[in-house]
Design a protein around this motif. Structure first.
Motif, PDB file in Angstrom:
ATOM      1  N   LYS A   1       5.016   6.210  17.011  1.00 30.70           N
ATOM      2  CA  LYS A   1       4.221   5.592  15.951  1.00 30.70           C
ATOM      3  C   LYS A   1       4.152   6.618  14.835  1.00 30.70           C
ATOM      4  O   LYS A   1       3.642   7.724  15.011  1.00 30.70           O
ATOM      5  N   VAL A   2       4.675   6.232  13.685  1.00 28.61           N
ATOM      6  CA  VAL A   2       4.779   7.117  12.537  1.00 28.61           C
ATOM      7  C   VAL A   2       4.063   6.443  11.370  1.00 28.61           C
ATOM      8  O   VAL A   2       4.204   5.243  11.166  1.00 28.61           O
ATOM      9  N   ILE A   3       3.297   7.234  10.621  1.00 23.85           N
ATOM     10  CA  ILE A   3       2.630   6.713   9.430  1.00 23.85           C
ATOM     11  C   ILE A   3       3.206   7.440   8.228  1.00 23.85           C
ATOM     12  O   ILE A   3       3.048   8.651   8.092  1.00 23.85           O
ATOM     13  N   LEU A   4       3.909   6.691   7.387  1.00 21.97           N
ATOM     14  CA  LEU A   4       4.459   7.256   6.161  1.00 21.97           C
ATOM     15  C   LEU A   4       3.419   7.138   5.073  1.00 21.97           C
ATOM     16  O   LEU A   4       2.846   6.074   4.855  1.00 21.97           O
ATOM     17  N   LYS A   5       3.179   8.231   4.380  1.00 27.67           N
ATOM     18  CA  LYS A   5       2.186   8.252   3.312  1.00 27.67           C
ATOM     19  C   LYS A   5       2.884   8.390   1.972  1.00 27.67           C
ATOM     20  O   LYS A   5       4.098   8.470   1.904  1.00 27.67           O
ATOM     21  N   SER A   6       2.105   8.429   0.911  1.00 25.43           N
ATOM     22  CA  SER A   6       2.689   8.514  -0.431  1.00 25.43           C
ATOM     23  C   SER A   6       3.529   9.780  -0.551  1.00 25.43           C
ATOM     24  O   SER A   6       3.258  10.795   0.079  1.00 25.43           O
ATOM     25  N   GLY A   7       4.537   9.709  -1.371  1.00 22.27           N
ATOM     26  CA  GLY A   7       5.471  10.823  -1.498  1.00 22.27           C
ATOM     27  C   GLY A   7       6.383  10.855  -0.293  1.00 22.27           C
ATOM     28  O   GLY A   7       6.891   9.854   0.155  1.00 22.27           O
ATOM     29  N   ARG A   8       6.556  12.017   0.290  1.00 25.15           N
ATOM     30  CA  ARG A   8       7.391  12.156   1.482  1.00 25.15           C
ATOM     31  C   ARG A   8       6.584  12.644   2.674  1.00 25.15           C
ATOM     32  O   ARG A   8       7.144  13.124   3.646  1.00 25.15           O
ATOM     33  N   ALA A   9       5.257  12.513   2.606  1.00 20.79           N
ATOM     34  CA  ALA A   9       4.405  12.938   3.713  1.00 20.79           C
ATOM     35  C   ALA A   9       4.510  11.958   4.869  1.00 20.79           C
ATOM     36  O   ALA A   9       4.696  10.759   4.673  1.00 20.79           O
ATOM     37  N   MET A  10       4.359  12.489   6.089  1.00 20.80           N
ATOM     38  CA  MET A  10       4.499  11.668   7.275  1.00 20.80           C
ATOM     39  C   MET A  10       3.593  12.215   8.372  1.00 20.80           C
ATOM     40  O   MET A  10       3.544  13.423   8.591  1.00 20.80           O
TER      41      MET A  10
ATOM     42  N   THR B   1       0.843  -1.186   0.000  1.00 20.47           N
ATOM     43  CA  THR B   1       0.000   0.000   0.000  1.00 20.47           C
ATOM     44  C   THR B   1       0.885   1.244   0.000  1.00 20.47           C
ATOM     45  O   THR B   1       2.106   1.149   0.020  1.00 20.47           O
ATOM     46  N   ASN B   2       0.254   2.398   0.030  1.00 26.18           N
ATOM     47  CA  ASN B   2       0.994   3.664   0.060  1.00 26.18           C
ATOM     48  C   ASN B   2       1.179   4.189   1.469  1.00 26.18           C
ATOM     49  O   ASN B   2       1.705   5.277   1.652  1.00 26.18           O
ATOM     50  N   GLN B   3       0.701   3.475   2.475  1.00 25.41           N
ATOM     51  CA  GLN B   3       0.854   3.911   3.854  1.00 25.41           C
ATOM     52  C   GLN B   3       1.635   2.864   4.641  1.00 25.41           C
ATOM     53  O   GLN B   3       1.365   1.671   4.536  1.00 25.41           O
ATOM     54  N   TYR B   4       2.610   3.350   5.418  1.00 25.00           N
ATOM     55  CA  TYR B   4       3.413   2.487   6.273  1.00 25.00           C
ATOM     56  C   TYR B   4       3.226   2.908   7.722  1.00 25.00           C
ATOM     57  O   TYR B   4       3.805   3.891   8.147  1.00 25.00           O
TER      58      TYR B   4
END
Length: 173
Positions: A134-143, A97-100
């Motif tokens: 707790k960090v959620i990485l989104k598409s691109g470089r958004a966090m 997915t695009n979210q980590y």
């Protein structure tokens, strides 16, 4: 006659050999899968964040769980972590997915700051006794950072984002 009896006992069929080779290949694949998955995760994480992790383990036993001891990493020249231990947990399905969502927990992390951050913090290096995030990485470089707790003898960071529904409930009380 005795020779033929022993020859029949030790004779193996080609089908049996093929099946055993297939099972060995399946076992090798299952054993090496966590290593490939975690190296793929590191590749995507370093690419998205501009993070460089040194001394990554070669072999991983559990997919979705990474332990770094000692921690050696640099982040875009802002700071570098030079010692301590860090455990990273992530759901395996997030690789597709695009979210980590990442769960980080560290102990005794020695962080060296860049010259710009040294002015803001007031010191060259800080040793964080406990670190959790707790960090959620989104598409691109958004966090998005859901929570971050970092404690040392000189500095303490405590950041917690309250979701909209809970904040509306808290305001009504």
């Amino acid at each position: 006659m005795v020779r033929t009896v022993f020859a029949v006992l030790f004779k193996t069929s080609r089908l049996h050999v093929r099946r055993s080779r297939l099972w060995i290949l399946v076992l090798i694949f299952l054993i090496s899968l966590p290593t490939f998955v975690n190296h793929f995760f590191f590749w995507r994480l370093e690419r998205r964040l501009g993070l460089k992790v040194h001394r990554k383990p070669w072999v991983f036993l559990l997919p979705g769980s990474i332990s770094l001891n000692p921690v050696l990493m640099d982040w875009q020249g802002y700071f570098s972590v030079r010692s301590g231990s860090l455990k990273i947990n992530y759901p395996m399905l997030s690789l597709f997915t695009n979210q980590y969502p990442l769960f980080l927990e560290g102990k005794r992390l020695a962080v060296q700051f860049s010259p710009e951050l040294r002015k803001a913090v007031g010191t060259d290096q800080v040793i964080f006794d406990h670190f959790a995030a707790k960090v959620i990485l989104k598409s691109g470089r958004a966090m998005d950072i859901e929570f971050l707790d970092a404690e040392s003898k000189t500095i303490q960071f405590h950041l917690s984002l309250v979701p909209q529904k809970q904040s509306a409930l808290l305001q009504s009380i």
